[in-house]
Design a protein around this motif. Structure first.
Motif, PDB file in Angstrom:
ATOM      1  N   VAL A  89      -3.912  -2.532  -1.712  1.00  0.00           N
ATOM      2  CA  VAL A  89      -3.996  -2.286  -0.275  1.00  0.00           C
ATOM      3  C   VAL A  89      -2.680  -1.724   0.241  1.00  0.00           C
ATOM      4  N   MET A  90      -1.551  -2.232  -0.262  1.00  0.00           N
ATOM      5  CA  MET A  90      -0.242  -1.803   0.230  1.00  0.00           C
ATOM      6  C   MET A  90       0.153  -0.419  -0.276  1.00  0.00           C
ATOM      7  N   THR A  91      -0.420   0.036  -1.378  1.00  0.00           N
ATOM      8  CA  THR A  91      -0.051   1.316  -1.968  1.00  0.00           C
ATOM      9  C   THR A  91      -0.581   2.484  -1.138  1.00  0.00           C
ATOM     10  N   GLY A  92       0.327   3.339  -0.734  1.00  0.00           N
ATOM     11  CA  GLY A  92      -0.053   4.561  -0.028  1.00  0.00           C
ATOM     12  C   GLY A  92      -0.527   4.355   1.399  1.00  0.00           C
ATOM     13  N   LYS A  93      -0.321   3.188   1.950  1.00  0.00           N
ATOM     14  CA  LYS A  93      -0.748   2.925   3.332  1.00  0.00           C
ATOM     15  C   LYS A  93       0.485   2.801   4.222  1.00  0.00           C
ATOM     16  N   ASN A  94       0.289   3.006   5.487  1.00  0.00           N
ATOM     17  CA  ASN A  94       1.350   2.801   6.466  1.00  0.00           C
ATOM     18  C   ASN A  94       1.390   1.309   6.781  1.00  0.00           C
ATOM     19  N   CYS A  95       2.280   0.570   6.107  1.00  0.00           N
ATOM     20  CA  CYS A  95       2.394  -0.877   6.291  1.00  0.00           C
ATOM     21  C   CYS A  95       3.732  -1.214   6.946  1.00  0.00           C
ATOM     22  N   HIS A  96       3.694  -2.185   7.823  1.00  0.00           N
ATOM     23  CA  HIS A  96       4.908  -2.663   8.474  1.00  0.00           C
ATOM     24  C   HIS A  96       4.748  -4.155   8.772  1.00  0.00           C
ATOM     25  N   ALA A  97       5.857  -4.823   9.033  1.00  0.00           N
ATOM     26  CA  ALA A  97       5.808  -6.254   9.325  1.00  0.00           C
ATOM     27  C   ALA A  97       4.965  -6.490  10.565  1.00  0.00           C
TER      28      ALA A  97
END
Length: 146
Positions: A89-97
């Motif tokens: 899920v975290m790979t290649g996605k726009n993730c932030h705290a």
């Protein structure tokens, strides 16, 4: 003839009013545990092992008659994923705290003391977000219809 016409108009008004109103939503959303509807909306998270979810109608005013037409919905789900799914899920996605805001019936199911990441998922007809934490198999998934 005149009385029959008035009776028909009153009957039609009552029927139309009844057809256009919907029952008030429950005070607390009902928690469902079937993972299939959640998996269908979030295929990119992989297999969902367990799910607890609620669907809420947005913008409902208490005590007011709603206009007929589409209603915005929000689905919120606490799910258990396979261990490899969180990194996927975290790979290649726009993730932030960012921590999820869960509806009352799901709050107790969220793990505490974890560093949540909010990951935007590709939009469909819904705005979708996955909240995950490295090292945890639990995730919080949410969508809002648009």
């Amino acid at each position: 003839m005149r009385t029959v016409g008035k009776t028909w108009v009153i009957t039609a008004a009552v029927v139309l009013t009844a057809a256009c109103t919907s029952p008030p939503p429950p005070k607390e959303p009902v928690v469902s545990t079937d993972p299939a509807p959640v998996a269908e909306e979030f295929p990119e998270v992989g297999e969902i092992v367990e799910a607890s979810w609620v669907e809420e109608r947005m913008g409902v005013s208490e005590g007011r008659i709603e206009a007929p037409g589409p209603t915005d919905l929000r689905l919120s789900a606490v799910v258990k994923l396979r261990p490899e799914a969180v990194s996927k899920v975290m790979t290649g996605k726009n993730c932030h705290a960012g921590a999820p805001v869960a509806p009352e019936p799901l709050k107790a199911l969220l793990p505490t003391g974890v560093a949540w990441l909010s990951c935007e998922l590709p939009m469909t007809t819904k705005s979708r977000t996955a909240f995950v934490s490295a090292g945890s198999e639990k995730a919080f998934l949410t969508y809002t219809t648009m």
